[in-house]
Motif scaffolding. Structure first.
Motif, PDB file in Angstrom:
ATOM      1  N   ASN A 166       0.903  -1.064  -0.050  1.00 50.28           N
ATOM      2  CA  ASN A 166      -0.001   0.085   0.028  1.00 50.28           C
ATOM      3  C   ASN A 166       1.047   1.170  -0.014  1.00 50.28           C
ATOM      4  OD1 ASN A 166      -2.780   1.162   0.149  1.00 50.28           O
ATOM      5  ND2 ASN A 166      -1.972   2.274   2.127  1.00 50.28           N
ATOM      6  N   ASP A 189      -5.452   1.648   4.801  1.00 50.74           N
ATOM      7  CA  ASP A 189      -4.587   0.397   4.779  1.00 50.74           C
ATOM      8  C   ASP A 189      -3.598   0.257   5.698  1.00 50.74           C
ATOM      9  OD1 ASP A 189      -6.498  -0.290   2.829  1.00 50.74           O
ATOM     10  OD2 ASP A 189      -5.706   0.484   1.189  1.00 50.74           O
ATOM     11  N   LEU A 225      -8.398   3.837  -3.127  1.00 53.83           N
ATOM     12  CA  LEU A 225      -8.576   2.650  -4.113  1.00 53.83           C
ATOM     13  C   LEU A 225      -8.928   1.435  -2.978  1.00 53.83           C
ATOM     14  CD1 LEU A 225      -5.157   3.101  -5.984  1.00 53.83           C
ATOM     15  CD2 LEU A 225      -7.569   3.419  -6.650  1.00 53.83           C
ATOM     16  N   GLU A 231      -1.207   0.892  -5.312  1.00 52.69           N
ATOM     17  CA  GLU A 231      -1.374   2.500  -6.018  1.00 52.69           C
ATOM     18  C   GLU A 231      -0.133   2.300  -7.010  1.00 52.69           C
ATOM     19  OE1 GLU A 231      -1.496   1.517  -2.914  1.00 52.69           O
ATOM     20  OE2 GLU A 231      -3.543   2.503  -2.169  1.00 52.69           O
TER      21      GLU A 231
HETATM   22 MN   LIG Z   1      -4.517   1.433  -0.631  1.00 54.98          MN
END
Ligand SMILES: [Mn+2]
Length: 480
Positions: A166, A189, A225, A231
């Motif tokens: 993340n 996250d 997201l 990402e």
């Molecule tokens: Mn994320």
């Protein structure tokens, strides 16, 4: 990638006369961000490159995302077009096309977006002899901010159980030359990775913090997201080019090769420290709370590096441009889940999530409430404190029309619902408990007998088009 790195973007802005270079000495304490703020307020929102920051070795760059034009250059397209592309990626083949060709197309898009591991850090990268955060022009924005805060960090972590990576953006309070806070909200996250580390009994958790990359990857860190989409891949998907990443030297993590500055370090899950106060985008100072502590082991810099910064404060600041980009980009995806939604407006004066207005094509009774619950269950829209649902004859970007519908189409007892005991944003201060409070839904759609409304719903006033046109023409001829 529309821009290879932050420097290529700076050159682009310079060619577009969208960059101011400040050679005079500027103080990172309150002054630097105030200059950025003034430039935003004056309307041009040019990026500003501060070459000479008082007491600092490294220059600073601000207003990176401050206009829609900049954002579109960074994305290489409009947010809406990208949103439609993302939506079509998820589309299953329809009967008229071959499964195989659609499958290949999906694989190519997905495969062409995954990051590419490079074996070298590249030219011009230096490891600092000594970890020293004080060499960077880390800004303090508001008079009661406890310390300087890093405001545009790309915080990279890995889920110790699933291995999911993340990149998030969480503010970092500078405690000393090698230690900072890590203000990840419990729902993010990064915080989940931290919890998993703590529960798993691990002593430390590796963290890499990148300061400055190509601006698209920086934007991707802010995009809401789902956790299974990393990402780096999202950045590659938008750019239609794989992002080069490198492995850290002292951390079991990868980060973008085009970094300006990278801080490698760790968090000890048993350690927290008081973080804040910090002037936040709610328009208030967020209160002191306990948060994890980031210890830096090593710092790498590339030659000619620049430190990126942004202002956090009550709108209007550049986070409005970022927020509106996200809203337009994700609307097609939201519509694919909740197809009756015609449009959605997260209101910046409500700090985005405090009031979300949606217009719907209403066909059946109770549909407005169904839409509210759908939004409260969807990604970061779960933070929406007030959801207002209107019919699709209302232009929800016109505040006056929204207020008109909200006030003339509701019976409060029937149409306002309060949901007690649910998720709130960490920054929501009126709720009695941190991260826990209530929500409100306002059904400002037209009602009929199927919803127990047995009076006649009145017609909306509308002038006859032909007469309006004739009168206007005659009036103009009179030349009064
Ligand atoms: Mn994320």
């Amino acid at each position: 990638m529309p821009f290879e790195d932050l420097h290529e973007y700076v050159e682009f802005l310079s060619r577009k006369n969208d960059l101011i270079v400040v050679n005079d000495q500027v103080n990172p304490d309150l002054e630097l961000t105030q200059i950025l703020s003034e430039e935003e307020r004056a309307g041009k929102g040019r990026a500003i490159y501060f070459k000479n920051v008082k007491g600092k070795e490294v220059p600073a760059l601000g207003n990176i995302f401050a206009t829609k034009e900049k954002m579109e250059a960074i994305l290489g397209d409009t947010a809406t077009n990208i949103g439609n592309r993302l939506k079509s990626l998820l589309r299953l083949p329809d009967p008229s096309e071959s499964m195989i060709s659609r499958g290949i197309e999906m694989l190519r898009e997905a495969g062409g977006s995954r990051p590419k591991l490079s074996t070298t850090m590249g030219m011009g990268v230096n490891e600092l002899e000594k970890v020293d955060l004080y060499r960077y022009p880390i800004t303090r924005t508001w008079p009661q901010d406890k310390a300087p805060f890093i405001t545009l960090p790309l915080v990279i972590t890995k889920n110790p159980v699933t291995g999911e990576k993340n990149i998030g953006m969480y503010r970092m309070q500078v405690y000393d030359s090698e230690t900072t806070g890590m203000h990840w909200h419990i729902h993010k996250d990064g915080a989940e990775h931290y919890d998993r580390t703590r529960i798993g009994g691990k002593k430390t958790m590796d963290v890499a913090v990148v300061l400055g990359t190509d601006p698209l990857t920086m934007f991707s860190a802010v995009a809401p997201l789902p956790s299974m989409i990393d990402e780096f891949s999202f950045s590659g998907l938008i750019a239609k080019k794989r992002l080069d990443i490198v492995r850290g030297k002292t951390v079991d993590l990868e980060y973008p090769k085009n970094f300006e500055i990278v801080l490698e370090g760790y968090i000890d899950p048993s350690e927290t420290r008081v973080e804040g106060p910090f002037g936040d985008h709610t328009g208030y100072y967020s209160l002191e709370e306990e948060f994890p502590v980031f210890h830096i082991r090593k710092i790498f810099e590339r030659k000619g590096r620049v430190y990126p910064t942004t202002i956090v404060g009550k709108p209007w600041h550049e986070d409005v441009v970022i927020g509106k980009t996200i809203e337009r980009m994700f609307l097609p995806l939201i519509q694919s889940q909740v197809p009756e939604i015609v449009d959605l407006n997260t209101m910046e004066e409500a700090v985005f999530h405090n009031m979300v207005v949606v217009s719907i094509r209403k066909r059946y009774p109770g549909q407005a409430k169904k839409v509210m619950f759908a939004l409260w269950g969807m990604g970061q829209l779960m933070f929406s404190k007030i959801v207002v649902v209107v019919d699709d004859d209302i232009d929800i970007h016109d505040r006056k029309q929204v207020i008109w519908a909200m006030t003339t189409r509701i019976d409060p007892q029937r149409d306002v619902i309060i949901i007690p005991g649910t998720v709130t944003d960490t920054l929501d201060h009126p709720s009695g408990l941190l991260n826990y409070g209530s929500k409100m839904g306002i059904d400002a759609t037209r009602k009929d007998s199927r919803e127990g409304y047995n009076r006649k719903w009145p017609e909306v006033l509308k002038m006859d088009d032909q007469i309006a046109k004739e009168v206007t023409e005659k009036w103009q001829k009179l030349g009064l």
